[in-house]
Design an enzyme around this catalytic site. Sequence first.
Site, PDB file in Angstrom:
ATOM      1  N   PRO A  62      12.440  -1.617  -2.904  1.00  5.86           N
ATOM      2  CA  PRO A  62      11.149  -0.839  -2.497  1.00  5.86           C
ATOM      3  C   PRO A  62       9.899  -1.419  -3.380  1.00  5.86           C
ATOM      4  O   PRO A  62      10.135  -2.276  -4.145  1.00  5.86           O
ATOM      5  CB  PRO A  62      11.196   0.450  -3.024  1.00  5.86           C
ATOM      6  CG  PRO A  62      12.493   0.587  -4.082  1.00  5.86           C
ATOM      7  CD  PRO A  62      13.172  -0.736  -3.884  1.00  5.86           C
ATOM      8  N   ASN A  90       2.420   0.926   1.332  1.00  4.12           N
ATOM      9  CA  ASN A  90       1.458   1.790   2.161  1.00  4.12           C
ATOM     10  C   ASN A  90       1.976   3.138   2.798  1.00  4.12           C
ATOM     11  O   ASN A  90       1.275   3.993   2.968  1.00  4.12           O
ATOM     12  CB  ASN A  90       0.518   0.772   3.036  1.00  4.12           C
ATOM     13  CG  ASN A  90       1.336   0.279   4.073  1.00  4.12           C
ATOM     14  OD1 ASN A  90       2.747   0.223   4.080  1.00  4.12           O
ATOM     15  ND2 ASN A  90       0.514  -0.048   5.352  1.00  4.12           N
ATOM     16  N   GLU A  96       7.924  -7.126   9.951  1.00 12.36           N
ATOM     17  CA  GLU A  96       6.601  -6.621  10.512  1.00 12.36           C
ATOM     18  C   GLU A  96       5.440  -7.029   9.376  1.00 12.36           C
ATOM     19  O   GLU A  96       5.781  -6.579   8.254  1.00 12.36           O
ATOM     20  CB  GLU A  96       7.094  -4.917  10.062  1.00 12.36           C
ATOM     21  CG  GLU A  96       6.112  -4.305  11.287  1.00 12.36           C
ATOM     22  CD  GLU A  96       4.847  -3.662  10.667  1.00 12.36           C
ATOM     23  OE1 GLU A  96       3.893  -4.454  10.691  1.00 12.36           O
ATOM     24  OE2 GLU A  96       4.997  -2.706   9.850  1.00 12.36           O
ATOM     25  N   SER A 125       1.689   5.085  16.582  1.00 10.73           N
ATOM     26  CA  SER A 125       2.850   4.982  16.112  1.00 10.73           C
ATOM     27  C   SER A 125       3.872   6.044  16.492  1.00 10.73           C
ATOM     28  O   SER A 125       3.361   7.192  16.430  1.00 10.73           O
ATOM     29  CB  SER A 125       2.677   4.974  14.362  1.00 10.73           C
ATOM     30  OG  SER A 125       1.863   3.908  14.200  1.00 10.73           O
ATOM     31  N   GLY A 133       5.262  -6.442   5.145  1.00  7.25           N
ATOM     32  CA  GLY A 133       4.488  -6.620   4.056  1.00  7.25           C
ATOM     33  C   GLY A 133       3.489  -7.763   4.724  1.00  7.25           C
ATOM     34  O   GLY A 133       3.275  -7.901   6.037  1.00  7.25           O
ATOM     35  N   LYS A 178       7.000  -2.240  -6.086  1.00  4.23           N
ATOM     36  CA  LYS A 178       6.927  -1.666  -7.507  1.00  4.23           C
ATOM     37  C   LYS A 178       5.902  -0.771  -7.635  1.00  4.23           C
ATOM     38  O   LYS A 178       5.930   0.114  -8.654  1.00  4.23           O
ATOM     39  CB  LYS A 178       6.766  -2.832  -8.479  1.00  4.23           C
ATOM     40  CG  LYS A 178       5.653  -3.581  -8.206  1.00  4.23           C
ATOM     41  CD  LYS A 178       5.605  -4.709  -9.467  1.00  4.23           C
ATOM     42  CE  LYS A 178       4.259  -5.453  -9.401  1.00  4.23           C
ATOM     43  NZ  LYS A 178       3.655  -5.734  -8.474  1.00  4.23           N
ATOM     44  N   CYS A 201      -1.432  -1.603   8.629  1.00  6.63           N
ATOM     45  CA  CYS A 201      -1.518  -2.885   9.310  1.00  6.63           C
ATOM     46  C   CYS A 201      -2.085  -2.597  10.492  1.00  6.63           C
ATOM     47  O   CYS A 201      -2.215  -3.697  11.207  1.00  6.63           O
ATOM     48  CB  CYS A 201       0.069  -3.375   9.499  1.00  6.63           C
ATOM     49  SG  CYS A 201       0.947  -3.630   7.905  1.00  6.63           S
ATOM     50  N   ARG A 224      12.223   3.758   8.780  1.00  3.41           N
ATOM     51  CA  ARG A 224      12.165   3.184  10.013  1.00  3.41           C
ATOM     52  C   ARG A 224      13.154   2.042  10.089  1.00  3.41           C
ATOM     53  O   ARG A 224      13.771   1.473  11.020  1.00  3.41           O
ATOM     54  CB  ARG A 224      10.851   2.487  10.222  1.00  3.41           C
ATOM     55  CG  ARG A 224      10.436   1.900  11.557  1.00  3.41           C
ATOM     56  CD  ARG A 224       9.147   2.084  12.044  1.00  3.41           C
ATOM     57  NE  ARG A 224       8.270   0.968  11.279  1.00  3.41           N
ATOM     58  CZ  ARG A 224       6.963   0.811  11.448  1.00  3.41           C
ATOM     59  NH1 ARG A 224       6.303   1.859  12.066  1.00  3.41           N
ATOM     60  NH2 ARG A 224       6.428  -0.215  10.854  1.00  3.41           N
TER      61      ARG A 224
END
Length: 476
Positions: A173, A149, A249, A440, A227, A175, A283, A157
């Site tokens: 990373p 995302n 996270e 954020s 995820g 896919k 998220c 980060r």
Amino acid sequence: MQTHLVIDGERRSGSNNETVDVFNPANGELVATVDSGSVEDMLAACNAAAQAQKTWAAVAPRQRAELLRKCYDVMMANQRELADIIVAEHGKPKADAMGEIGYAAEFFRWNSEEAVRMHGTVSVNPSGTARMLVHHVPVGVVLMVTPWNFPAAMITRKVAPALAAGNAVVIKPAKETPLTALALADLFENDVGLPNGLINMVTTASAAEPVKAAMDHDAVRMISFTGSTPVGRILLRQAADRVLKVTMELGGNAPFVVFADADLDLAVEGAIAAKMRHSAQTCTAANRFIVEASVMDAFGDKLAAAMSAMRVGNGHEDGVQVGPLIDQNAVDSVDGLVKGAVDGGASVVTGGEPIDGPGYFYPPTVLKNVAVNDSVCTEEIFGPVAPLMAFTTEDEAITLANSTEMGLMGYVFTQDLQRGLRVSEQIQAGMIGLNRGVVSDPAAPFGGMKQSGLGREGASEGIYEFCETQYISTNW
Ligand code: SIN
């Protein structure tokens, strides 16, 4: 476009010659075919990271800081090109992709400043017989498993504080979006001059075996994952075998509470940001709108008007504000939640039907009279759907807000600051937006309570997540 694995500074094909196709979710077209790493490739990446880490840990903090600052500069110099790759493989609108690169780069600038300001303590023990020295040492090699995302920001980060603290990394990373990751690895090695093996990038068609192999590698001492909560649970169980350090996270289910005294225009502006940012696939997205009954119609109407006015389309097109969902499964899942809510008695104010292809589009949707225990409220939607439910007392609002096992993010809108702070403190979430729809920030501690995760990313504490604390007892 870079499509190879990056292991020890080399561009490699996967040892089993497998590949992963990357599609543009806005039209289903093939963007690129990327090499897929095997267990052997993953182990080679861990070996390379282990070698590189020994040298890197001895590099002076100032020198590490300057290289990290260069990562920021190089990312910003290539902002447009990187954003184009994000739009092609993720589908988010150009403006969001440009914003993501700025946000992602900022983690390097922030951590370049933190790298030279890591503190320990010296004290005398209570009995006066020893000096207690407490300092922080790098964990070693960190495995990072990152989502689709935010193809750039969820990597930087983690990577920026990990490198700042003296670690080396192996990244798997997503896919769906490996191209941004591979482009970043290229820039960091070629334009910044980071040493070979410090950042290794192993895309895999199927993740389970290579990730498990890396977690079993002697040099790997930590896994950092962003995820879903179900995958996080599996990784936590696997991490237990070697007692790996973890940061997780995980999923969210953010309540968005609107009191009757709120500035409703500001609340709608906040709601659009909290719900629709990055095509509603974050998220931190507002998942449940908990609105005081007396302003339900006024807020609902304004929100529906703002949502339905948003332009949905291919992120490459000018003026598009909402891109596609990542794939057909995502469309089916969002549609299933909407249909389930309607079967349970909710009414559709706007949206509510998938948009015909090509591409995986779902329209901005507002649902009223949603039941608290409906799946659209208990599950993370990850799509542009705003379910509204009413409350009458402050206590009821707090109970509704906390009626979830997730605890990543919450939003509160009221003009009564005392009430805003009182309610914010009682919401069981790691982050709260009080009269704000976006919180954020690389300078802020990002992370969740309850089943939304473990540890914090960003802020001053972010760098310490990638360290072990060591205590030396001595005297002089
Ligand atoms: C996420 O969706 O996991 C990250 C959102 C953010 O960093 O704002």
